[in-house]
Motif scaffolding. Structure first.
Motif, PDB file in Angstrom:
ATOM      1  N   ILE A  12       0.816  -1.214   0.000  1.00  0.00           N
ATOM      2  CA  ILE A  12       0.000   0.000   0.000  1.00  0.00           C
ATOM      3  C   ILE A  12       0.850   1.264   0.000  1.00  0.00           C
ATOM      4  N   SER A  13       2.165   1.095   0.068  1.00  0.00           N
ATOM      5  CA  SER A  13       3.073   2.235   0.132  1.00  0.00           C
ATOM      6  C   SER A  13       3.793   2.427  -1.197  1.00  0.00           C
ATOM      7  N   GLY A  14       4.010   3.669  -1.565  1.00  0.00           N
ATOM      8  CA  GLY A  14       4.761   3.972  -2.770  1.00  0.00           C
ATOM      9  C   GLY A  14       6.230   4.236  -2.491  1.00  0.00           C
ATOM     10  N   GLY A  15       6.630   4.087  -1.235  1.00  0.00           N
ATOM     11  CA  GLY A  15       8.020   4.335  -0.871  1.00  0.00           C
ATOM     12  C   GLY A  15       8.951   3.235  -1.346  1.00  0.00           C
ATOM     13  N   HIS A  16      10.174   3.613  -1.634  1.00  0.00           N
ATOM     14  CA  HIS A  16      11.163   2.666  -2.152  1.00  0.00           C
ATOM     15  C   HIS A  16      11.418   1.517  -1.193  1.00  0.00           C
ATOM     16  N   GLU A  17      11.636   1.800   0.077  1.00  0.00           N
ATOM     17  CA  GLU A  17      12.010   0.743   1.015  1.00  0.00           C
ATOM     18  C   GLU A  17      10.950  -0.345   1.111  1.00  0.00           C
ATOM     19  N   ARG A  18       9.694   0.030   1.193  1.00  0.00           N
ATOM     20  CA  ARG A  18       8.636  -0.972   1.301  1.00  0.00           C
ATOM     21  C   ARG A  18       8.460  -1.742  -0.006  1.00  0.00           C
ATOM     22  N   ALA A  19       8.525  -1.041  -1.132  1.00  0.00           N
ATOM     23  CA  ALA A  19       8.401  -1.718  -2.424  1.00  0.00           C
ATOM     24  C   ALA A  19       9.567  -2.683  -2.622  1.00  0.00           C
ATOM     25  N   HIS A  20      10.758  -2.236  -2.278  1.00  0.00           N
ATOM     26  CA  HIS A  20      11.941  -3.084  -2.408  1.00  0.00           C
ATOM     27  C   HIS A  20      11.796  -4.330  -1.537  1.00  0.00           C
ATOM     28  N   TYR A  21      11.383  -4.130  -0.293  1.00  0.00           N
ATOM     29  CA  TYR A  21      11.290  -5.291   0.586  1.00  0.00           C
ATOM     30  C   TYR A  21      10.124  -6.208   0.218  1.00  0.00           C
ATOM     31  N   ALA A  22       9.078  -5.664  -0.369  1.00  0.00           N
ATOM     32  CA  ALA A  22       8.001  -6.526  -0.868  1.00  0.00           C
ATOM     33  C   ALA A  22       8.566  -7.497  -1.894  1.00  0.00           C
ATOM     34  N   LEU A  23       9.447  -7.005  -2.753  1.00  0.00           N
ATOM     35  CA  LEU A  23      10.073  -7.869  -3.758  1.00  0.00           C
ATOM     36  C   LEU A  23      11.066  -8.838  -3.137  1.00  0.00           C
ATOM     37  N   VAL A  24      11.820  -8.394  -2.146  1.00  0.00           N
ATOM     38  CA  VAL A  24      12.752  -9.286  -1.452  1.00  0.00           C
ATOM     39  C   VAL A  24      11.971 -10.436  -0.802  1.00  0.00           C
ATOM     40  N   LEU A  25      10.919 -10.096  -0.092  1.00  0.00           N
ATOM     41  CA  LEU A  25      10.095 -11.098   0.577  1.00  0.00           C
ATOM     42  C   LEU A  25       9.445 -12.042  -0.433  1.00  0.00           C
ATOM     43  N   ALA A  26       8.921 -11.489  -1.508  1.00  0.00           N
ATOM     44  CA  ALA A  26       8.252 -12.301  -2.530  1.00  0.00           C
ATOM     45  C   ALA A  26       9.213 -13.273  -3.189  1.00  0.00           C
ATOM     46  N   THR A  27      10.367 -12.790  -3.603  1.00  0.00           N
ATOM     47  CA  THR A  27      11.315 -13.674  -4.284  1.00  0.00           C
ATOM     48  C   THR A  27      11.893 -14.716  -3.331  1.00  0.00           C
ATOM     49  N   GLY A  28      12.110 -14.331  -2.084  1.00  0.00           N
ATOM     50  CA  GLY A  28      12.586 -15.302  -1.098  1.00  0.00           C
ATOM     51  C   GLY A  28      11.582 -16.413  -0.862  1.00  0.00           C
TER      52      GLY A  28
END
Length: 126
Positions: A12-28
């Motif tokens: 729900i956030s457009g911030g870089h850190e949350r978007a980046h970690y969403a991808l880290v979590l998803a790929t992991g």
């Protein structure tokens, strides 16, 4: 061995850190065999913007200098791992984004589609 439950990531956030970690979590999670779907809504839809404005964030350069995968690398990995990516129809409208601005392969749908994809799995909100 029991099948791992699906993982839904609600961005729900457009911030870089949350978007980046969403991808880290998803790929992991996908790497260990979980089905994963990222549902981006409101400002989170920026993650799936074909212009990829999050890649221009100053943090991307810092991550690269430190040997950490950035947004573009993680988006490519997400595609290779078969992670489902959904942009919320209402969230896209709320942000004034056109459906045509989405990256190839990103589904345009609503929360019911997201919940159906996750089923009895887990949902993490970022």
């Amino acid at each position: 061995m029991s099948k791992l439950p699906p993982l839904g990531i609600l961005l729900i956030s457009g911030g870089h850190e949350r978007a980046h970690y969403a991808l880290v979590l998803a790929t992991g999670a996908a790497a260990v065999g979980r089905e994963v779907v990222i549902f981006a809504t409101n400002a989170g839809c920026r993650l799936f913007d074909a212009a990829r404005p999050l890649e221009s964030d100053p943090r991307e350069k810092l991550l690269a200098e430190r040997g950490v995968a950035g947004i573009a690398t993680l988006l490519d990995a997400a595609q290779e791992l078969g992670i489902g990516c959904i942009a919320c129809e209402a969230g896209l409208r709320a942000e004034g984004m056109a459906p045509e601005s989405l990256l190839p392969g990103v589904e345009l749908a609503g929360v019911v589609t997201f919940l159906g994809a996750v089923g009895a799995g887990q949902i993490v909100t970022l």
